[in-house]
Design a protein around this motif. Sequence first.
Motif, PDB file in Angstrom:
ATOM      1  N   GLN A 218       2.214  -2.571  -0.403  1.00 39.90           N
ATOM      2  CA  GLN A 218       3.199  -2.244  -1.423  1.00 39.90           C
ATOM      3  C   GLN A 218       2.764  -2.727  -2.806  1.00 39.90           C
ATOM      4  OE1 GLN A 218       6.855  -3.512   1.292  1.00 39.90           O
ATOM      5  NE2 GLN A 218       7.534  -2.417  -0.523  1.00 39.90           N
TER       6      GLN A 218
ATOM      7  N   GLY B 298       9.712   0.702  -4.264  1.00 38.19           N
ATOM      8  CA  GLY B 298       8.785   0.147  -3.287  1.00 38.19           C
ATOM      9  C   GLY B 298       8.013  -1.041  -3.813  1.00 38.19           C
TER      10      GLY B 298
ATOM     11  N   LYS C 193       7.738  -5.178  -4.261  1.00 34.50           N
ATOM     12  CA  LYS C 193       8.175  -6.490  -3.798  1.00 34.50           C
ATOM     13  C   LYS C 193       8.102  -7.473  -4.969  1.00 34.50           C
ATOM     14  CE  LYS C 193       7.401  -7.596   0.509  1.00 34.50           C
ATOM     15  NZ  LYS C 193       6.767  -7.958   1.818  1.00 34.50           N
TER      16      LYS C 193
ATOM     17  N   PRO D  30      -0.988  -1.654  -4.655  1.00 36.83           N
ATOM     18  CA  PRO D  30      -1.211  -1.718  -3.204  1.00 36.83           C
ATOM     19  C   PRO D  30      -2.647  -2.074  -2.827  1.00 36.83           C
ATOM     20  CG  PRO D  30       0.029   0.248  -3.793  1.00 36.83           C
ATOM     21  CD  PRO D  30      -0.452  -0.352  -5.078  1.00 36.83           C
TER      22      PRO D  30
END
Length: 220
Positions: A30, A63, A65, A138
């Motif tokens: 992510q 998406g 974090k 990512p």
Amino acid sequence: MALALGDTAPNFQAETTEGRIDFHEWLGDQWGVLFSHPKDFTPVCTTELGAVARLKPEFDRRGVKVIGLSVDPVDDHGRWAKDIEETQGTALNYPLIGDTDLSISKAWGLLPAAVEGGSQGRTAADNQTVRNVFVIGPDKKIKLILVYPMTTGRNFDEILRVIDSLQLTATHRVATPADWKQGEDVIIAGSVSNEEAKTLYPNGWKAPKPYIRIVPQPGG
């Protein structure tokens, strides 16, 4: 040593308010945001942690974090979290890293490697450079670095706007103009020739100058 865009985000293992993590494993595949703080129980950081907690659904929707870092112990973070909920109206809903030996701050270029000792006894002024925002892709590469002074609270709406641009330009060969917001026109990347652009954008584009080729946002 300061990090630069495109560098691999340094990995680390650390205690957080949500348990021990390995940063790269925690991030998975992510996008991520790591934002750092010079000390617990500081006024501007208190408002920032509350602001991110309120905006967490927006990060989730993208998406992304979110994780915070402060040089103080996790036990202090737990007490600070109560103050944040009381004063900002939103409880912490993401992990906050403890960095008592300053190793993470040093690895991420926030404190000089030569700094001795740990967090105990150090003041916010001693740690004033621990005020960065990093956006990590990512691929674990650093995509954005923002550095703020202690007296200026961070604008997390702007960070969300930048993430929208980073995610769009990672999947489409475009760039975003100044003050761009989600859904607005974009610019065909300079790496795309006019011949390629005709294939990608068969309806054509606006070109106030040959090097500025404006098209609607793709994928919308």
